[in-house]
Design a protein around this motif. Sequence first.
Motif, PDB file in Angstrom:
ATOM      1  N   GLY A   1       4.563  -4.184   7.230  1.00 29.87           N
ATOM      2  CA  GLY A   1       4.001  -2.843   7.334  1.00 29.87           C
ATOM      3  C   GLY A   1       5.057  -1.837   7.738  1.00 29.87           C
ATOM      4  N   PHE A   2       4.897  -0.625   7.225  1.00 31.72           N
ATOM      5  CA  PHE A   2       5.911   0.404   7.468  1.00 31.72           C
ATOM      6  C   PHE A   2       5.726   1.102   8.812  1.00 31.72           C
ATOM      7  CE2 PHE A   2       5.441   0.780   2.698  1.00 31.72           C
ATOM      8  CZ  PHE A   2       6.562   0.026   2.439  1.00 31.72           C
ATOM      9  N   VAL A   3       6.794   1.719   9.239  1.00 29.70           N
ATOM     10  CA  VAL A   3       6.740   2.635  10.369  1.00 29.70           C
ATOM     11  C   VAL A   3       6.348   3.993   9.808  1.00 29.70           C
ATOM     12  CG1 VAL A   3       8.102   3.781  12.146  1.00 29.70           C
ATOM     13  CG2 VAL A   3       8.651   1.469  11.464  1.00 29.70           C
ATOM     14  N   GLN A   4       5.534   4.726  10.548  1.00 32.35           N
ATOM     15  CA  GLN A   4       5.191   6.067  10.095  1.00 32.35           C
ATOM     16  C   GLN A   4       6.345   7.018  10.425  1.00 32.35           C
ATOM     17  OE1 GLN A   4       1.786   8.477  11.731  1.00 32.35           O
ATOM     18  NE2 GLN A   4       0.782   7.426  10.053  1.00 32.35           N
ATOM     19  N   ALA A   5       6.785   7.726   9.384  1.00 32.45           N
ATOM     20  CA  ALA A   5       7.961   8.584   9.539  1.00 32.45           C
ATOM     21  C   ALA A   5       7.783   9.535  10.716  1.00 32.45           C
ATOM     22  CB  ALA A   5       8.181   9.381   8.267  1.00 32.45           C
ATOM     23  N   GLY A   6       8.793   9.692  11.492  1.00 33.28           N
ATOM     24  CA  GLY A   6       8.800  10.692  12.551  1.00 33.28           C
ATOM     25  C   GLY A   6       8.098  10.250  13.812  1.00 33.28           C
TER      26      GLY A   6
ATOM     27  N   GLY B   1      -0.582   0.999   4.907  1.00 29.25           N
ATOM     28  CA  GLY B   1      -0.934   2.174   5.685  1.00 29.25           C
ATOM     29  C   GLY B   1      -1.901   3.065   4.936  1.00 29.25           C
ATOM     30  N   PHE B   2      -2.848   3.666   5.674  1.00 31.02           N
ATOM     31  CA  PHE B   2      -3.677   4.709   5.070  1.00 31.02           C
ATOM     32  C   PHE B   2      -3.360   6.007   5.796  1.00 31.02           C
ATOM     33  CE2 PHE B   2      -6.921   5.103   8.431  1.00 31.02           C
ATOM     34  CZ  PHE B   2      -6.838   3.882   9.073  1.00 31.02           C
ATOM     35  N   GLN B   3      -3.631   7.128   5.121  1.00 31.23           N
ATOM     36  CA  GLN B   3      -3.201   8.417   5.665  1.00 31.23           C
ATOM     37  C   GLN B   3      -4.224   9.025   6.615  1.00 31.23           C
ATOM     38  OE1 GLN B   3      -1.642  11.055   2.722  1.00 31.23           O
ATOM     39  NE2 GLN B   3      -0.482   9.454   1.714  1.00 31.23           N
ATOM     40  N   ASN B   4      -5.489   8.862   6.293  1.00 29.11           N
ATOM     41  CA  ASN B   4      -6.535   9.373   7.179  1.00 29.11           C
ATOM     42  C   ASN B   4      -7.849   8.670   6.854  1.00 29.11           C
ATOM     43  OD1 ASN B   4      -6.280  11.502   4.784  1.00 29.11           O
ATOM     44  ND2 ASN B   4      -8.426  11.374   5.405  1.00 29.11           N
ATOM     45  N   ALA B   5      -8.846   8.878   7.699  1.00 23.96           N
ATOM     46  CA  ALA B   5     -10.165   8.285   7.443  1.00 23.96           C
ATOM     47  C   ALA B   5     -11.229   9.252   7.947  1.00 23.96           C
ATOM     48  CB  ALA B   5     -10.285   6.941   8.152  1.00 23.96           C
ATOM     49  N   TYR B   6     -12.436   9.023   7.532  1.00 27.77           N
ATOM     50  CA  TYR B   6     -13.593   9.722   8.102  1.00 27.77           C
ATOM     51  C   TYR B   6     -14.522   8.664   8.659  1.00 27.77           C
ATOM     52  CZ  TYR B   6     -12.132  13.964   5.718  1.00 27.77           C
ATOM     53  OH  TYR B   6     -11.409  15.050   5.314  1.00 27.77           O
ATOM     54  N   TRP B   7     -15.075   8.932   9.834  1.00 23.10           N
ATOM     55  CA  TRP B   7     -16.128   8.057  10.330  1.00 23.10           C
ATOM     56  C   TRP B   7     -17.335   8.186   9.403  1.00 23.10           C
ATOM     57  CZ3 TRP B   7     -16.176   4.276  13.755  1.00 23.10           C
ATOM     58  CH2 TRP B   7     -15.189   4.238  14.749  1.00 23.10           C
TER      59      TRP B   7
ATOM     60  N   GLY C   1      -4.332   8.284  10.403  1.00 20.12           N
ATOM     61  CA  GLY C   1      -4.097   7.039   9.665  1.00 20.12           C
ATOM     62  C   GLY C   1      -3.606   5.921  10.554  1.00 20.12           C
ATOM     63  N   ALA C   2      -3.574   4.725  10.014  1.00 24.14           N
ATOM     64  CA  ALA C   2      -2.995   3.547  10.665  1.00 24.14           C
ATOM     65  C   ALA C   2      -2.787   2.522   9.563  1.00 24.14           C
ATOM     66  CB  ALA C   2      -3.912   3.014  11.749  1.00 24.14           C
TER      67      ALA C   2
ATOM     68  N   ARG D   1     -16.511  -0.620  -1.697  1.00 26.72           N
ATOM     69  CA  ARG D   1     -17.002  -0.806  -0.334  1.00 26.72           C
ATOM     70  C   ARG D   1     -16.790  -2.260   0.069  1.00 26.72           C
ATOM     71  NH1 ARG D   1     -23.047   0.917   0.386  1.00 26.72           N
ATOM     72  NH2 ARG D   1     -23.435  -1.172  -0.434  1.00 26.72           N
ATOM     73  N   CYS D   2     -16.213  -2.481   1.244  1.00 24.89           N
ATOM     74  CA  CYS D   2     -15.907  -3.845   1.672  1.00 24.89           C
ATOM     75  C   CYS D   2     -15.726  -3.883   3.188  1.00 24.89           C
ATOM     76  CB  CYS D   2     -14.631  -4.334   0.987  1.00 24.89           C
ATOM     77  SG  CYS D   2     -13.208  -3.298   1.322  1.00 24.89           S
ATOM     78  N   GLU D   3     -15.353  -5.047   3.713  1.00 26.07           N
ATOM     79  CA  GLU D   3     -15.053  -5.183   5.141  1.00 26.07           C
ATOM     80  C   GLU D   3     -13.561  -5.398   5.316  1.00 26.07           C
ATOM     81  OE1 GLU D   3     -17.126  -8.248   7.291  1.00 26.07           O
ATOM     82  OE2 GLU D   3     -19.047  -7.367   6.705  1.00 26.07           O
ATOM     83  N   ILE D   4     -12.968  -4.720   6.298  1.00 21.74           N
ATOM     84  CA  ILE D   4     -11.513  -4.808   6.436  1.00 21.74           C
ATOM     85  C   ILE D   4     -11.094  -4.613   7.891  1.00 21.74           C
ATOM     86  CG2 ILE D   4     -10.706  -2.416   6.162  1.00 21.74           C
ATOM     87  CD1 ILE D   4      -9.079  -3.510   3.694  1.00 21.74           C
ATOM     88  N   LEU D   5      -9.912  -5.181   8.246  1.00 22.42           N
ATOM     89  CA  LEU D   5      -9.388  -5.042   9.614  1.00 22.42           C
ATOM     90  C   LEU D   5      -8.537  -3.775   9.708  1.00 22.42           C
ATOM     91  CD1 LEU D   5      -9.119  -6.474  12.434  1.00 22.42           C
ATOM     92  CD2 LEU D   5      -6.995  -7.468  11.570  1.00 22.42           C
ATOM     93  N   VAL D   6      -8.922  -2.906  10.633  1.00 26.63           N
ATOM     94  CA  VAL D   6      -8.217  -1.644  10.830  1.00 26.63           C
ATOM     95  C   VAL D   6      -7.387  -1.748  12.100  1.00 26.63           C
ATOM     96  CG1 VAL D   6      -8.499   0.851  11.177  1.00 26.63           C
ATOM     97  CG2 VAL D   6     -10.117  -0.403   9.731  1.00 26.63           C
ATOM     98  N   GLY D   7      -6.105  -1.353  11.984  1.00 26.85           N
ATOM     99  CA  GLY D   7      -5.209  -1.497  13.138  1.00 26.85           C
ATOM    100  C   GLY D   7      -4.917  -0.194  13.832  1.00 26.85           C
ATOM    101  N   GLY D   8      -5.947   0.538  14.211  1.00 29.78           N
ATOM    102  CA  GLY D   8      -5.746   1.820  14.872  1.00 29.78           C
ATOM    103  C   GLY D   8      -5.498   1.659  16.361  1.00 29.78           C
ATOM    104  N   ALA D   9      -5.059   2.749  16.988  1.00 28.80           N
ATOM    105  CA  ALA D   9      -4.759   2.690  18.417  1.00 28.80           C
ATOM    106  C   ALA D   9      -5.890   3.272  19.255  1.00 28.80           C
ATOM    107  CB  ALA D   9      -3.459   3.440  18.694  1.00 28.80           C
ATOM    108  N   GLY D  10      -6.870   3.917  18.603  1.00 33.94           N
ATOM    109  CA  GLY D  10      -7.972   4.522  19.337  1.00 33.94           C
ATOM    110  C   GLY D  10      -9.107   3.544  19.572  1.00 33.94           C
ATOM    111  N   SER D  11     -10.235   4.053  20.009  1.00 33.03           N
ATOM    112  CA  SER D  11     -11.369   3.142  20.208  1.00 33.03           C
ATOM    113  C   SER D  11     -12.654   3.786  19.724  1.00 33.03           C
ATOM    114  CB  SER D  11     -11.491   2.788  21.678  1.00 33.03           C
ATOM    115  OG  SER D  11     -11.517   3.986  22.419  1.00 33.03           O
TER     116      SER D  11
END
Lengths: 470, 461
Positions: free
Chosen positions: A397-402, B389-395, B407-408, B451-461
């Motif tokens: 997995g990549f690092v996010q730039a910046g 990586g994805f750039q953004n999401a919506y709940w 994103g994450a 539509r599917c199930e997937i593991l998201v690696g975000g830092a929030g909760s």
Amino acid sequence: MSLERFEEDWQFLGDTARKVVRQLERKGVSAAEAFFSASRTTEVTIRNSQVLTENAIEDMGVGFRVATSDNRVGFACTNIAGDEKVLAETGEKAFSIAKLSPSSLHFALPENEKSPHVDGLFDKEAADIAVTEFVDVAYRLIRSVENVDRRVKAKDGRVSCSHSKKGVVNSFGVDKEADETYVFAYVLGTGMQNGEVTPSCYDFELKRKFKLNPEDIGAKVGRMVVAQFNPKPIESFEGVMVFEPEAVSYQICDALIHALKGENVAAGNSCWVGKIGSAVASEKLTIVDDGVSENGFGSRSFDDEGYPSQKTVLVSNGKLESFLHHAATANKLKMKNTGNASRFNASFEVAKQIIGNGYKAKPEVYPSNLIIQAGKKDQSQLISKIKKGLLIGSMAGFVQAGSGLISAQLARAHYVENGQLKHPVKGGMVTGIAFDWLNRVSDLANDSKQFQNSVVPSICVENVKVIGSR
Amino acid sequence: MFEIIEKSLESKEASRASLVQLRGQKRTMTLCTVLNNVLESFSRIDLSGVSARTLIQNRSWGFSSTNRLKKESVEQTLKTAVALASASARNKPKEAVVKEPPAQVATVKAKVKKSFEKASLEDIKEIPFDACRGALEAGAEVASAKATFLAVQDQKWFASSEGSRIYQESTRLLLFVDVIAKCGSLYCPASENLGHTGGLELFDMMPPASLGKDVAERAVKLLSAKPPPSGKFQVILHPTICATLLHEAIGHPLEADLAMEGGGFGGYVSKPVMSKLVTIYDDGVVERGLGYLPYDDEGIKSSRTFLVRNGVLESFMHDRTSAAAMNVSPTGNAHAWDYSVEPLIRQTNIGIEKGDFEEEEMLEDIKEGLFIQGTFGGQADASADFTFGFQNAYWIRHGKLAEMTRGANLSGNAIAVFKTVDAVSKEVVLRPGACGKGQFAIQGRVVPAVRCEILVGGAGS
């Protein structure tokens, strides 16, 4: 192509490139540069326990950079290297593009300064090794991977040697040429157990001479695969991570390089802008770029604009000392050129990958050998102190730039409890900000490994968040 | 070019090989990059060369290439390829019998509406400038806006000892926009690419300035968004991220060389491998697709190859060698990035067939989930384990889109993830794609939302 023919063609290209630069000067350009490069590569590739193909690839070309007096810059290149007319036209093309371009502030080319001699970058023997020797090394790699355990297979690999030449001539008196050899042996293995495929495990050697140790590399890969058998999922937790050199060299170095690159500093995209003299990392960390280390895979006598290579201290005991520069970024930021113009670095940018490197590319700031100074302890001593954590061999997995955001899959990792390796990890991710991790480095091991543009050891980082797959 | 390369097919060297494939190419690339309204780079790249690929004793391949475009250097290159192939011939245990396909004689030019060749350098330069200006209009928070325009014009010649003579011509245009919005120490990147095989009509559908603005507005909006959560979620993958998942984690393991000997799909032909709602194909003749390659680099004619039909694994992507080993027909997937390197098994335009769902219908059944958008690329291995990586999401809450998150990365095993697909959208889009399997490649993807199930690696909760 025979070596004589190669040298003859090279001579012609260099002479003609010099002529074109002089012609451009007479036409009133304010700066002109020819960067010419050539390579003869022999490689043997491995696929599914077999030698897949033997390849011989030769290439030679030149790229011209031209600037007008009001700093309009153009670039054009060609690999029709044996045709004087085409070469002159290519120089002209760069000039006409320059005339059309809006002014680019802070363009600069280096002046002529004496380059240091760096030993061990070219090996005449390596440049002329017979392909049968490559085939021999390839089969030894395959056998030594698969001899470890019958469930292990060599899936992919490569043995290659490039004899490469580069030359830079510019209108400020730079006129330099160099020969180098790059030897590469790599093998990737996976294993099948209980119907499950292990993650890919690989190892490699980067050398300047054709002195390879296929048995060592192969056996190491085989053992890495076996160590991945019977993985177990883990819960989410926060703990101590030991990142092995491969994991450090990829995501963590990418974040570091992004922060250190002159272009990013100039554009305000580096999170270390304005932090020279301040602490940016743990006191345990000292990071240098060494372009002149003997036999270094990224070493060179001069950079890809012809500026002398040097050793630059970047981070000293956690304190930021310097960024990396080529002529234009140094000029823009009124800092000293560090000799880090690179036309051969591996870029993640799609457009750059399409264009290719060497004479096809304009220089970009990139480290030569980014060295994270090793510690004194063995990796096992680092592990023995961990109450709960992971030994991370490789992340995907990549690092996010910046921002330095890493949220990476655990591609190869072991769960550690009370100083003991417990079991390989199935799935899961680590997440955090690389720059925060650098502040939480508590120790470094003595196991430095050479990568293409870095030399790094295992590092131990406190309080890293792990996302379990259970 | 045929004159230069053909003659060596009659040489003594050629007669030592069971098969000779010669490829000649001329490629011109035009690159223009604008960063924060300043021209960063304007380049012309002219390349040409020839390669020879030979099969010796029906078992061993050798390959050689040169930038020298002369009859005698083509012969020398062929000679080198024969010598290389001979070097390991005796070590090769299995005979790689490559079936002889009917000889192809063809000239193919990709369709163009507004010719790129007619554009002046000044016109070309305005494309990234427009995109960059559009992005900077999105607000003072835009710290960095970069637009890169790239045109790749190719002429390719293929001649084989089996009698094939194929000439192919195409122009591929790409525009990349990368924006970073900044607020204090917070950086939010966003990016989007356009690309197709064809002419400047690409920008009639989406003007560069609008593209720039869209991306920048998204980046600015992300500054006030929260980090995404971590854990396993029910998600809708927008076509932008679905394309990455499809290519990296499903596409690669379906390439025969990666599938053979223990890949994630190895040994599953004719067996169900994923949700019945999923049908996957690879198609080298999708018009406008960046992987529009009517003939591959072994002279095999492209067509649509069904890889997975209604969840059942039907075929892998093959070159002639892997097809012979598995006793099937080659599928036209042998592609080399350019003349200088050997063909490998590559995707062309990989696609998922459209489903029955409107977007609202896909949302309806989700109590709590995420709508995931945009890609930052990623990677996967032969066992279909992936991270990207994805750039953004919506709940998504109670069937409705709610607030935006940053994103994450996503990770998991794609085969497992595709078993959980329970809805595929009616609408499919053609996306640009890139791949770095040993060599580089630009390819197309034809993708719906899933539509599917997937593991998201975000830092929030």
